[in-house]
Scaffold this motif. Structure first.
Motif, PDB file in Angstrom:
ATOM      1  N   ASN A 181       0.812  -1.214   0.000  1.00  0.00           N
ATOM      2  CA  ASN A 181       0.000   0.000   0.000  1.00  0.00           C
ATOM      3  C   ASN A 181       0.848   1.267   0.000  1.00  0.00           C
ATOM      4  OD1 ASN A 181      -2.746   0.851  -0.181  1.00  0.00           O
ATOM      5  ND2 ASN A 181      -2.652   1.575   1.931  1.00  0.00           N
ATOM      6  N   ASP A 182       2.055   1.184  -0.551  1.00  0.00           N
ATOM      7  CA  ASP A 182       2.935   2.340  -0.637  1.00  0.00           C
ATOM      8  C   ASP A 182       2.645   3.142  -1.905  1.00  0.00           C
ATOM      9  OD1 ASP A 182       4.711   2.322   1.641  1.00  0.00           O
ATOM     10  OD2 ASP A 182       5.512   0.440   0.847  1.00  0.00           O
ATOM     11  N   ALA A 183       2.574   4.476  -1.759  1.00  0.00           N
ATOM     12  CA  ALA A 183       2.407   5.345  -2.926  1.00  0.00           C
ATOM     13  C   ALA A 183       3.704   5.385  -3.722  1.00  0.00           C
ATOM     14  CB  ALA A 183       2.013   6.746  -2.483  1.00  0.00           C
ATOM     15  N   LEU A 184       3.580   5.347  -5.040  1.00  0.00           N
ATOM     16  CA  LEU A 184       4.722   5.439  -5.948  1.00  0.00           C
ATOM     17  C   LEU A 184       4.711   6.792  -6.644  1.00  0.00           C
ATOM     18  CD1 LEU A 184       4.552   1.897  -7.598  1.00  0.00           C
ATOM     19  CD2 LEU A 184       6.121   2.660  -5.813  1.00  0.00           C
ATOM     20  N   ARG A 185       5.842   7.194  -7.136  1.00  0.00           N
ATOM     21  CA  ARG A 185       5.966   8.487  -7.791  1.00  0.00           C
ATOM     22  C   ARG A 185       5.201   8.507  -9.118  1.00  0.00           C
ATOM     23  NH1 ARG A 185      11.586  11.606  -9.410  1.00  0.00           N
ATOM     24  NH2 ARG A 185      10.617  13.617  -9.824  1.00  0.00           N
ATOM     25  N   SER A 186       4.513   9.605  -9.398  1.00  0.00           N
ATOM     26  CA  SER A 186       3.803   9.767 -10.667  1.00  0.00           C
ATOM     27  C   SER A 186       4.792   9.823 -11.820  1.00  0.00           C
ATOM     28  CB  SER A 186       2.966  11.048 -10.653  1.00  0.00           C
ATOM     29  OG  SER A 186       1.980  10.992  -9.656  1.00  0.00           O
ATOM     30  N   ILE A 187       4.336   9.398 -12.988  1.00  0.00           N
ATOM     31  CA  ILE A 187       5.211   9.389 -14.162  1.00  0.00           C
ATOM     32  C   ILE A 187       4.533  10.093 -15.332  1.00  0.00           C
ATOM     33  CG2 ILE A 187       6.467   7.318 -13.467  1.00  0.00           C
ATOM     34  CD1 ILE A 187       4.730   5.679 -15.306  1.00  0.00           C
ATOM     35  N   VAL A 188       5.353  10.505 -16.288  1.00  0.00           N
ATOM     36  CA  VAL A 188       4.896  11.235 -17.469  1.00  0.00           C
ATOM     37  C   VAL A 188       5.223  10.443 -18.718  1.00  0.00           C
ATOM     38  CG1 VAL A 188       5.330  13.278 -18.888  1.00  0.00           C
ATOM     39  CG2 VAL A 188       5.061  13.514 -16.425  1.00  0.00           C
ATOM     40  N   LEU A 189       4.256  10.345 -19.611  1.00  0.00           N
ATOM     41  CA  LEU A 189       4.486   9.812 -20.951  1.00  0.00           C
ATOM     42  C   LEU A 189       4.840  11.022 -21.816  1.00  0.00           C
ATOM     43  CD1 LEU A 189       1.372   7.448 -21.153  1.00  0.00           C
ATOM     44  CD2 LEU A 189       3.603   7.026 -20.073  1.00  0.00           C
TER      45      LEU A 189
ATOM     46  N   VAL B 210       9.486   7.587 -20.983  1.00  0.00           N
ATOM     47  CA  VAL B 210       8.793   7.816 -19.719  1.00  0.00           C
ATOM     48  C   VAL B 210       9.751   8.506 -18.754  1.00  0.00           C
ATOM     49  CG1 VAL B 210       7.562   6.766 -17.794  1.00  0.00           C
ATOM     50  CG2 VAL B 210       7.380   5.759 -20.074  1.00  0.00           C
ATOM     51  N   GLU B 211       9.242   9.521 -18.040  1.00  0.00           N
ATOM     52  CA  GLU B 211      10.015  10.211 -17.016  1.00  0.00           C
ATOM     53  C   GLU B 211       9.195  10.285 -15.737  1.00  0.00           C
ATOM     54  OE1 GLU B 211      10.795  14.105 -18.467  1.00  0.00           O
ATOM     55  OE2 GLU B 211      12.212  13.460 -20.021  1.00  0.00           O
ATOM     56  N   TYR B 212       9.893  10.473 -14.607  1.00  0.00           N
ATOM     57  CA  TYR B 212       9.187  10.860 -13.392  1.00  0.00           C
ATOM     58  C   TYR B 212       8.601  12.253 -13.580  1.00  0.00           C
ATOM     59  CZ  TYR B 212      11.323   7.011 -10.756  1.00  0.00           C
ATOM     60  OH  TYR B 212      11.703   5.783 -10.296  1.00  0.00           O
ATOM     61  N   ASP B 213       7.429  12.481 -12.990  1.00  0.00           N
ATOM     62  CA  ASP B 213       6.784  13.788 -13.073  1.00  0.00           C
ATOM     63  C   ASP B 213       7.430  14.742 -12.074  1.00  0.00           C
ATOM     64  OD1 ASP B 213       5.028  15.944 -13.228  1.00  0.00           O
ATOM     65  OD2 ASP B 213       3.290  14.644 -13.514  1.00  0.00           O
ATOM     66  N   LEU B 214       7.806  15.935 -12.555  1.00  0.00           N
ATOM     67  CA  LEU B 214       8.418  16.924 -11.672  1.00  0.00           C
ATOM     68  C   LEU B 214       7.412  17.512 -10.686  1.00  0.00           C
ATOM     69  CD1 LEU B 214      10.715  18.824 -14.184  1.00  0.00           C
ATOM     70  CD2 LEU B 214      11.445  17.391 -12.264  1.00  0.00           C
ATOM     71  N   ARG B 215       6.131  17.457 -11.023  1.00  0.00           N
ATOM     72  CA  ARG B 215       5.086  17.989 -10.144  1.00  0.00           C
ATOM     73  C   ARG B 215       4.406  16.807  -9.478  1.00  0.00           C
ATOM     74  NH1 ARG B 215       1.516  21.740 -13.893  1.00  0.00           N
ATOM     75  NH2 ARG B 215       0.412  21.964 -11.925  1.00  0.00           N
ATOM     76  N   GLN B 216       4.611  16.649  -8.177  1.00  0.00           N
ATOM     77  CA  GLN B 216       4.135  15.474  -7.471  1.00  0.00           C
ATOM     78  C   GLN B 216       3.085  15.827  -6.432  1.00  0.00           C
ATOM     79  OE1 GLN B 216       5.122  12.107  -7.878  1.00  0.00           O
ATOM     80  NE2 GLN B 216       6.053  12.866  -9.742  1.00  0.00           N
TER      81      GLN B 216
ATOM     82  N   TYR C  92       7.915  12.684  -2.811  1.00  0.00           N
ATOM     83  CA  TYR C  92       8.684  12.659  -4.048  1.00  0.00           C
ATOM     84  C   TYR C  92       8.928  14.060  -4.614  1.00  0.00           C
ATOM     85  CZ  TYR C  92       7.864   7.634  -4.121  1.00  0.00           C
ATOM     86  OH  TYR C  92       7.843   6.309  -3.800  1.00  0.00           O
ATOM     87  N   ALA C  93       8.549  15.079  -3.889  1.00  0.00           N
ATOM     88  CA  ALA C  93       8.711  16.447  -4.382  1.00  0.00           C
ATOM     89  C   ALA C  93      10.185  16.792  -4.517  1.00  0.00           C
ATOM     90  CB  ALA C  93       8.025  17.432  -3.445  1.00  0.00           C
ATOM     91  N   GLY C  94      10.515  17.505  -5.598  1.00  0.00           N
ATOM     92  CA  GLY C  94      11.858  18.009  -5.779  1.00  0.00           C
ATOM     93  C   GLY C  94      12.819  17.062  -6.460  1.00  0.00           C
ATOM     94  N   LEU C  95      12.407  15.838  -6.745  1.00  0.00           N
ATOM     95  CA  LEU C  95      13.285  14.910  -7.444  1.00  0.00           C
ATOM     96  C   LEU C  95      13.341  15.256  -8.921  1.00  0.00           C
ATOM     97  CD1 LEU C  95      12.321  11.514  -5.773  1.00  0.00           C
ATOM     98  CD2 LEU C  95      14.215  13.040  -5.216  1.00  0.00           C
ATOM     99  N   ASP C  96      14.379  14.809  -9.605  1.00  0.00           N
ATOM    100  CA  ASP C  96      14.516  15.167 -11.016  1.00  0.00           C
ATOM    101  C   ASP C  96      13.630  14.288 -11.884  1.00  0.00           C
ATOM    102  OD1 ASP C  96      15.788  12.704 -11.485  1.00  0.00           O
ATOM    103  OD2 ASP C  96      17.767  13.553 -11.110  1.00  0.00           O
ATOM    104  N   ASP C  97      13.655  14.595 -13.183  1.00  0.00           N
ATOM    105  CA  ASP C  97      12.743  13.938 -14.124  1.00  0.00           C
ATOM    106  C   ASP C  97      13.431  12.775 -14.847  1.00  0.00           C
ATOM    107  OD1 ASP C  97      14.517  15.445 -15.547  1.00  0.00           O
ATOM    108  OD2 ASP C  97      13.046  16.267 -16.945  1.00  0.00           O
TER     109      ASP C  97
END
Length: 325
Positions: A223-231, A246-252, A257-262
């Motif tokens: 039940n852990d939240a994962l970082r949003s991703i961008v197509l 696919v990249e991690y979304d910069l806006r979380q 996960y805030a502030g991590l790179d894309d």
């Protein structure tokens, strides 16, 4: 759940060519469009033959799952809700053979002829290798919507489901065949741990571009939240197919996960189908899924599937589509 993260197998099943179902739809006579699923998302799957009405699935390419090579998986309808509503099929020959999970769906439901189908299959181990991959297909030709001052931008929304190389060995679920208690740990198979989420896709048929988000991602066993991703935006080709990164979304939405790179973390590909491109289906292949190892995983992998209806139709997610024209 006890988790055993397996090493990933980067290889694929050949040139990415994916022979699909029968040459034509038995209800309409429309031919299934021949396409090539990119090797980056096809992985070990060379073919899936899915009959939504009969609820049957045959998978080719995920080896060591079942005899024969073209393995008929068992329908596990009671487990659909755990996988975001995607139809669940599983296979395991005996207690020491690999367990494989497959998730599939077609647009327009199961009681009528579909226009888009997509699926993934995965086996997390044992023996150090994650065997997995995906497929997608369409009946009929590519039929994009008319492009004018009031149409041509189309949104799609629905659910996402993924299969990872994290292995679950909870025999109380009634999924894995239970081995003898004396069986050594390294011989015990596991099933693929799943992820779920929501998908939003925007397509511009004037510029032939598509992009999207997969958000509300969840690692279901813990039940852990994962970082949003961008197509990331990519081109729609003349056949209605597309492929991109696919990249991690910069806006979380998730503050952890805030502030991590894309960071680029994988590939996606898919296909539009139906009248006026009423549906879209595709596959996502991820090289990682927990950001800066937020959940403590290393060498994690994920293959996921999406089959979405156009906003304004009954099958689309109303909560998101209410915000689009």
């Amino acid at each position: 759940f006890p988790l055993a993260v397996m090493l990933a197998l980067a290889g694929c099943s050949g040139d990415g060519t994916n022979p699909f179902t029968e040459d034509s739809d038995p209800d309409t006579g429309e031919e299934t469009t021949e396409i090539t699923v990119p090797a980056e998302v096809a992985g070990n799957v060379s073919a899936m033959r899915y009959n939504a009405t009969a609820q049957t699935l045959t998978v080719t390419g995920v080896s060591l799952d079942k005899v024969p090579f073209q393995a008929v998986y068992t329908r596990e309808a009671a487990r659909d809700a755990d996988y975001g509503g995607y139809q669940v099929f599983m296979a395991q020959d005996d207690a020491l053979d690999r367990h494989a999970t497959a998730l599939v769906l077609q647009s327009d439901g199961t009681a009528v002829t579909g226009r888009v189908r997509a699926g993934v299959a995965a086996s997390p181990g044992p023996r150090n290798r994650y065997l997995a991959g995906g497929y997608f297909e369409r009946d009929g030709d590519f039929d994009p919507p008319a492009v004018n001052a009031t149409s041509g931008m189309v949104s799609y929304a629905g659910r996402y489901a993924g299969l990872t190389n994290a292995g679950l060995r909870n025999y109380g679920e009634g999924i894995l065949i239970v081995p003898d208690p004396s069986t050594p740990e390294e011989l015990r198979p596991a099933r693929s741990a799943q992820t779920t989420g929501d998908v939003f896709i925007n397509a511009d048929f004037a510029d032939n571009q598509v992009e999207g988000n997969i958000y509300n991602r969840l690692f279901v066993p813990t039940n852990d939240a994962l970082r949003s991703i961008v197509l990331v935006a990519s081109e729609i080709d003349a056949n209605g197919t597309f492929a991109g990164r696919v990249e991690y979304d910069l806006r979380q939405s998730n503050g952890a996960y805030a502030g991590l790179d894309d960071t680029e973390i994988g590939n996606y590909a898919g296909i539009f189908g139906g009248r006026d491109a009423s549906a879209v289906g595709g596959v996502v292949a991820l090289d990682q899924f927990d950001g800066e190892d937020a959940l403590g995983y290393e060498t994690e992998r994920e293959y996921g599937v999406f089959v979405l209806e156009k906003c304004g139709t009954a099958g689309a997610s109303a909560s998101v589509c209410n915000d689009v024209k």
